[in-house]
Design a protein around this motif. Structure first.
Motif, short mmCIF file in Angstrom:
data_model
loop_
_atom_site.label_atom_id
_atom_site.label_comp_id
_atom_site.label_asym_id
_atom_site.label_seq_id
_atom_site.Cartn_x
_atom_site.Cartn_y
_atom_site.Cartn_z
N ASP A 39 0.67 -1.01 -0.06
CA ASP A 39 -0.31 -0.29 0.33
C ASP A 39 0.89 1.53 0.11
O ASP A 39 2.29 1.70 0.82
CB ASP A 39 -1.31 -0.06 1.20
CG ASP A 39 -2.15 0.75 1.33
OD1 ASP A 39 -3.30 0.32 0.78
OD2 ASP A 39 -2.08 2.30 0.88
N GLU A 105 -12.00 4.01 -1.00
CA GLU A 105 -11.45 5.08 -2.34
C GLU A 105 -11.06 3.88 -3.10
O GLU A 105 -11.46 5.05 -4.58
CB GLU A 105 -10.30 5.13 -1.47
CG GLU A 105 -10.39 5.76 0.06
CD GLU A 105 -9.04 6.18 0.20
OE1 GLU A 105 -7.79 5.77 -0.48
OE2 GLU A 105 -8.55 6.82 1.44
N HIS A 110 -11.07 -5.66 -3.54
CA HIS A 110 -9.21 -6.01 -2.86
C HIS A 110 -9.22 -5.96 -1.73
O HIS A 110 -10.21 -5.37 -0.68
CB HIS A 110 -8.16 -4.62 -2.89
CG HIS A 110 -8.89 -2.90 -2.46
ND1 HIS A 110 -9.86 -2.29 -2.91
CD2 HIS A 110 -8.54 -2.88 -1.37
CE1 HIS A 110 -10.01 -1.07 -2.42
NE2 HIS A 110 -9.49 -1.67 -1.38
#
Ligand code: 5GP
Length: 127
Positions: A39, A105, A110
């Motif tokens: 990330d 977002e 995911h």
């Protein structure tokens, strides 16, 4: 723009661009079914995203439209990522956000894999 969970798949979302190689990523694992990468704004010592390669917005979309092969491949990849990152002994958390209430977002299904240290409570208490 908040993701409603009912939106159609947007080919211009960030993860679609990562899958097409238009945006770089720090890859942890990749196979036919899934891509896993760090990330960009980690919220734990280890924070990796695992995404299916197919065009799915959410868990509902993925469960509804993906083939058994894609679903099995994706979850096998999630397990392989946790093992590859050495998270089994200390433990880890898998989390997936969907829609407005969860603050999703990026509108490409995911899961987040968190680990590498104590992770606190499962969710923040509501204020
Ligand atoms: P969501 O809130 O949709 O569950 O999580 C989306 C995640 O994607 C966030 O944790 C955010 O930091 C991450 N992210 C957003 N843009 C990028 C990017 O360009 N590269 C990477 N590696 N992660 C990203």
């Amino acid at each position: 723009m908040p993701v409603t969970g009912l939106d159609p798949y947007d080919d211009q979302n960030i993860f679609a661009k990562i899958l097409r190689g238009e945006i770089p990523n720090k890859t942890v694992y990749e196979d036919d079914a899934a891509l896993a990468f760090h990330d960009i704004a980690p919220q734990a010592p280890v924070h990796v995203l695992v995404i299916p390669k197919g065009r799915y917005v959410s868990a509902v979309d993925f469960a509804g439209r993906a083939s058994d092969r894609e679903i099995a491949g994706f979850w096998r990849a999630v397990g392989r990522v946790a093992a590859k990152l050495g998270l089994e002994e200390g433990g880890y958390r898998i989390l997936s956000n969907h829609g407005i209430h969860a603050g999703q977002e990026v509108p490409h299904f995911h899961v987040h894999v968190f680990g590498g240290g104590p992770l606190g409570r499962m969710i923040q208490p509501r204020s």
